[in-house]
Design an enzyme around this catalytic site. Structure first.
Site, PDB file in Angstrom:
ATOM      1  N   ASP A  71       0.808  -1.121  -0.076  1.00  0.00           N
ATOM      2  CA  ASP A  71      -0.069  -0.176   0.027  1.00  0.00           C
ATOM      3  C   ASP A  71       0.952   1.259   0.000  1.00  0.00           C
ATOM      4  O   ASP A  71       2.078   1.368   0.182  1.00  0.00           O
ATOM      5  CB  ASP A  71      -1.051  -0.038   1.291  1.00  0.00           C
ATOM      6  CG  ASP A  71      -2.311   0.922   1.019  1.00  0.00           C
ATOM      7  OD1 ASP A  71      -3.297  -0.064   1.007  1.00  0.00           O
ATOM      8  OD2 ASP A  71      -2.036   1.981   1.145  1.00  0.00           O
ATOM      9  N   ASP A  73       3.641   1.334  -4.435  1.00  0.00           N
ATOM     10  CA  ASP A  73       2.524   2.050  -5.529  1.00  0.00           C
ATOM     11  C   ASP A  73       2.325   1.327  -6.743  1.00  0.00           C
ATOM     12  O   ASP A  73       3.413   1.141  -7.577  1.00  0.00           O
ATOM     13  CB  ASP A  73       3.398   3.602  -5.983  1.00  0.00           C
ATOM     14  CG  ASP A  73       2.783   4.178  -6.691  1.00  0.00           C
ATOM     15  OD1 ASP A  73       1.476   3.940  -7.309  1.00  0.00           O
ATOM     16  OD2 ASP A  73       2.813   5.498  -6.981  1.00  0.00           O
ATOM     17  N   VAL A  74       1.325   1.074  -6.940  1.00  0.00           N
ATOM     18  CA  VAL A  74       0.924  -0.113  -8.218  1.00  0.00           C
ATOM     19  C   VAL A  74       1.208   0.540  -9.263  1.00  0.00           C
ATOM     20  O   VAL A  74       1.064  -0.111 -10.347  1.00  0.00           O
ATOM     21  CB  VAL A  74      -0.364  -1.005  -7.904  1.00  0.00           C
ATOM     22  CG1 VAL A  74      -0.220  -1.701  -6.747  1.00  0.00           C
ATOM     23  CG2 VAL A  74      -1.585   0.246  -7.943  1.00  0.00           C
ATOM     24  N   ASN A  89      -6.086  -5.367  -5.671  1.00  0.00           N
ATOM     25  CA  ASN A  89      -7.357  -4.707  -4.858  1.00  0.00           C
ATOM     26  C   ASN A  89      -7.143  -3.211  -4.939  1.00  0.00           C
ATOM     27  O   ASN A  89      -8.050  -2.502  -5.015  1.00  0.00           O
ATOM     28  CB  ASN A  89      -7.568  -4.998  -3.514  1.00  0.00           C
ATOM     29  CG  ASN A  89      -8.511  -4.326  -2.856  1.00  0.00           C
ATOM     30  OD1 ASN A  89      -9.730  -4.308  -2.967  1.00  0.00           O
ATOM     31  ND2 ASN A  89      -7.874  -3.425  -1.597  1.00  0.00           N
ATOM     32  N   TYR A 108     -14.516   5.391 -14.015  1.00  0.00           N
ATOM     33  CA  TYR A 108     -14.230   4.418 -13.196  1.00  0.00           C
ATOM     34  C   TYR A 108     -14.732   3.080 -13.797  1.00  0.00           C
ATOM     35  O   TYR A 108     -14.277   1.838 -13.500  1.00  0.00           O
ATOM     36  CB  TYR A 108     -14.854   4.585 -11.812  1.00  0.00           C
ATOM     37  CG  TYR A 108     -14.885   3.607 -10.809  1.00  0.00           C
ATOM     38  CD1 TYR A 108     -13.521   3.346 -10.253  1.00  0.00           C
ATOM     39  CD2 TYR A 108     -16.108   2.847 -10.499  1.00  0.00           C
ATOM     40  CE1 TYR A 108     -13.711   2.117  -9.273  1.00  0.00           C
ATOM     41  CE2 TYR A 108     -15.852   1.594  -9.548  1.00  0.00           C
ATOM     42  CZ  TYR A 108     -14.846   1.648  -8.790  1.00  0.00           C
ATOM     43  OH  TYR A 108     -14.875   0.636  -7.942  1.00  0.00           O
ATOM     44  N   LYS A 123     -12.949  -0.615 -14.513  1.00  0.00           N
ATOM     45  CA  LYS A 123     -13.647  -1.967 -13.893  1.00  0.00           C
ATOM     46  C   LYS A 123     -14.029  -3.180 -14.895  1.00  0.00           C
ATOM     47  O   LYS A 123     -14.013  -4.284 -14.796  1.00  0.00           O
ATOM     48  CB  LYS A 123     -14.686  -1.641 -12.752  1.00  0.00           C
ATOM     49  CG  LYS A 123     -14.319  -1.182 -11.727  1.00  0.00           C
ATOM     50  CD  LYS A 123     -12.978  -1.890 -11.048  1.00  0.00           C
ATOM     51  CE  LYS A 123     -12.482  -1.271  -9.724  1.00  0.00           C
ATOM     52  NZ  LYS A 123     -11.450  -1.855  -8.899  1.00  0.00           N
ATOM     53  N   THR A 167     -16.841   1.243   3.016  1.00  0.00           N
ATOM     54  CA  THR A 167     -15.474   1.623   3.336  1.00  0.00           C
ATOM     55  C   THR A 167     -15.072   3.149   3.598  1.00  0.00           C
ATOM     56  O   THR A 167     -16.071   3.774   2.964  1.00  0.00           O
ATOM     57  CB  THR A 167     -14.575   0.985   2.496  1.00  0.00           C
ATOM     58  OG1 THR A 167     -14.634   1.611   1.111  1.00  0.00           O
ATOM     59  CG2 THR A 167     -14.848  -0.456   1.900  1.00  0.00           C
TER      60      THR A 167
HETATM   61  P1  NAD Z   1     -10.216   2.421   0.314  1.00  0.00           P
HETATM   62  O1  NAD Z   1     -10.119   3.775  -0.338  1.00  0.00           O
HETATM   63  O2  NAD Z   1     -10.822   2.080   1.488  1.00  0.00           O
HETATM   64  O3  NAD Z   1      -8.799   1.726   0.002  1.00  0.00           O
HETATM   65  C1  NAD Z   1      -7.999   1.606  -0.954  1.00  0.00           C
HETATM   66  C2  NAD Z   1      -6.600   1.269  -0.642  1.00  0.00           C
HETATM   67  O4  NAD Z   1      -5.620   1.367  -1.807  1.00  0.00           O
HETATM   68  C3  NAD Z   1      -5.958   2.390   0.384  1.00  0.00           C
HETATM   69  O5  NAD Z   1      -5.219   1.791   1.440  1.00  0.00           O
HETATM   70  C4  NAD Z   1      -5.041   3.214  -0.650  1.00  0.00           C
HETATM   71  O6  NAD Z   1      -3.990   3.556  -0.010  1.00  0.00           O
HETATM   72  C5  NAD Z   1      -4.649   2.012  -1.385  1.00  0.00           C
HETATM   73  N1  NAD Z   1      -4.005   2.553  -2.766  1.00  0.00           N
HETATM   74  C6  NAD Z   1      -4.624   3.518  -3.625  1.00  0.00           C
HETATM   75  N2  NAD Z   1      -3.877   3.886  -4.531  1.00  0.00           N
HETATM   76  C7  NAD Z   1      -2.815   3.033  -4.502  1.00  0.00           C
HETATM   77  C8  NAD Z   1      -1.598   3.072  -5.285  1.00  0.00           C
HETATM   78  N3  NAD Z   1      -1.399   3.370  -6.369  1.00  0.00           N
HETATM   79  N4  NAD Z   1      -0.743   1.846  -4.880  1.00  0.00           N
HETATM   80  C9  NAD Z   1      -0.983   1.029  -4.013  1.00  0.00           C
HETATM   81  N5  NAD Z   1      -2.193   1.363  -2.818  1.00  0.00           N
HETATM   82  C10 NAD Z   1      -2.935   2.354  -3.485  1.00  0.00           C
HETATM   83  O7  NAD Z   1     -10.953   1.740  -0.820  1.00  0.00           O
HETATM   84  P2  NAD Z   1     -12.016   0.449  -0.965  1.00  0.00           P
HETATM   85  O8  NAD Z   1     -13.531   0.883  -1.061  1.00  0.00           O
HETATM   86  O9  NAD Z   1     -11.590  -0.462   0.029  1.00  0.00           O
HETATM   87  O10 NAD Z   1     -11.675  -0.170  -2.496  1.00  0.00           O
HETATM   88  C11 NAD Z   1     -10.981  -1.102  -2.640  1.00  0.00           C
HETATM   89  C12 NAD Z   1     -11.088  -1.646  -4.109  1.00  0.00           C
HETATM   90  O11 NAD Z   1     -12.329  -2.076  -4.097  1.00  0.00           O
HETATM   91  C13 NAD Z   1     -11.183  -0.671  -5.105  1.00  0.00           C
HETATM   92  O12 NAD Z   1     -10.470  -1.356  -6.333  1.00  0.00           O
HETATM   93  C14 NAD Z   1     -12.413  -0.268  -5.707  1.00  0.00           C
HETATM   94  O13 NAD Z   1     -12.390  -0.110  -6.775  1.00  0.00           O
HETATM   95  C15 NAD Z   1     -13.106  -1.561  -5.295  1.00  0.00           C
HETATM   96  N6  NAD Z   1     -14.407  -1.462  -5.066  1.00  0.00           N
HETATM   97  C16 NAD Z   1     -14.844  -0.963  -3.982  1.00  0.00           C
HETATM   98  C17 NAD Z   1     -16.178  -0.454  -3.921  1.00  0.00           C
HETATM   99  C18 NAD Z   1     -16.846   0.452  -2.695  1.00  0.00           C
HETATM  100  O14 NAD Z   1     -17.974   0.591  -2.603  1.00  0.00           O
HETATM  101  N7  NAD Z   1     -16.246   0.835  -1.454  1.00  0.00           N
HETATM  102  C19 NAD Z   1     -17.207  -1.278  -4.648  1.00  0.00           C
HETATM  103  C20 NAD Z   1     -16.605  -1.970  -5.614  1.00  0.00           C
HETATM  104  C21 NAD Z   1     -15.379  -1.957  -5.772  1.00  0.00           C
END
Ligand code: NAD
Length: 251
Positions: free
Chosen positions: A43, A59-60, A86, A151, A155, A186
């Site tokens: 992360d 950093d991905v 993720n 977005y 996906k 989240t």
């Molecule tokens: P979040 O913002 O709570 O967590 C995301 C994490 O990713 C954070 O810890 C952030 O520091 C890390 N991150 C961001 N950019 C990064 C990078 N370049 N390199 C490494 N780490 C990085 O978000 P979440 O809700 O847990 O979402 C996680 C995944 O789930 C995402 O891919 C999102 O698209 C997907 N998603 C979320 C939801 C939702 O409603 N929350 C719904 C569908 C899909």
């Protein structure tokens, strides 16, 4: 090599979880740890990773950073069996609203970020008797939702990436699946609600949009990820909806 099956190894499995410091990634880390898996959470904010997962800076969107994080995991744990792709970032707007830089930035993190981590981990997955990749997709890959064009496109690409990778790697014993959550409670959603003119009303509307009448909890998505990663030994090329019925049901 044939499709992997459970319990072929007595050594603890090792997982890398991108975005493992928060939300769904953190919940996946907890669910995997509860199954005895050693978890490295990759992360931007490794100091925010909760034990027993180990936080590693990554950093991905940076190939050097991803390769160095993978090397660190292998040196520390001896290999990699599971990749949870993720990490992701949000974008809002119609096709008229996001400039080229934002398109490139979001696709770079949400799509190519998954490619980078899978690519760097692949030589290690090939050595594993129980290799699996789980990508975090979204219900938006298959539902048209207003003002989410960038977005949703990212996906949709994750969905296609998952299926194509599943085909490429099944004969070397690596399963590739995805989860497709609806809205999940989240920090991501909390940030989005905080920007709304009436966050409370927006939250109720979001709950109501799901046939289940509520957002999913991050733990529910984390469990689905852990299931696909460690138990679903005959499952590959599957996009598992964890969405309160939002994609498939009309009440
Ligand atoms: P979040 O913002 O709570 O967590 C995301 C994490 O990713 C954070 O810890 C952030 O520091 C890390 N991150 C961001 N950019 C990064 C990078 N370049 N390199 C490494 N780490 C990085 O978000 P979440 O809700 O847990 O979402 C996680 C995944 O789930 C995402 O891919 C999102 O698209 C997907 N998603 C979320 C939801 C939702 O409603 N929350 C719904 C569908 C899909």
């Amino acid at each position: 090599m044939a499709i992997n099956s459970e319990a072929q190894t007595s050594e603890p499995l090792v997982a890398v979880v991108s975005g493992g410091a928060s939300g769904i990634g953190a919940a996946a880390a907890v669910a995997l740890s509860a199954r005895g898996v050693h978890v490295a959470a990759l992360d931007l904010k490794p100091d925010q990773v909760a034990a027993p997962a180990v936080g590693i800076a990554c950093d991905v969107s940076d190939d050097v950073s991803v390769r160095s994080a993978v090397t660190e995991v292998v040196e520390r744990f001896g290999g990699i069996d599971i990749v949870v792709n993720n990490a992701g970032i949000a974008a809002q707007g119609t096709v008229a609203d996001n400039d080229d830089d934002e398109w490139l930035r979001v696709l770079d993190v949400n799509v190519i970020g998954m490619v980078r981590l899978a690519r760097a981990a692949l030589p290690h997955l090939r050595k594993s008797p129980a290799a699996a990749i789980v990508n975090t997709c979204s219900s938006f890959a298959t539902i048209g939702v207003p003002k989410r064009v960038l977005y949703s496109t990212s996906k949709g690409a994750v969905r296609s990436l998952t299926l194509a990778m599943a085909a490429d790697h099944i004969r070397e014993g690596i399963r590739v699946n995805a989860v497709a959550p609806g809205a999940v409670d989240t920090p991501w959603i909390q940030r989005m609600l905080a920007k709304a003119p009436d966050p409370e009303a927006q939250r109720i509307a979001l709950d109501d949009r799901h046939p289940s009448g509520r957002l999913a909890r991050p733990e529910e998505v984390g469990e689905a990820i852990a299931f696909l990663a460690t138990s679903a030994s005959a499952t590959t090329g599957t996009i598992l909806a964890v969405d309160g019925g939002i994609r498939a049901l009309r009440l």
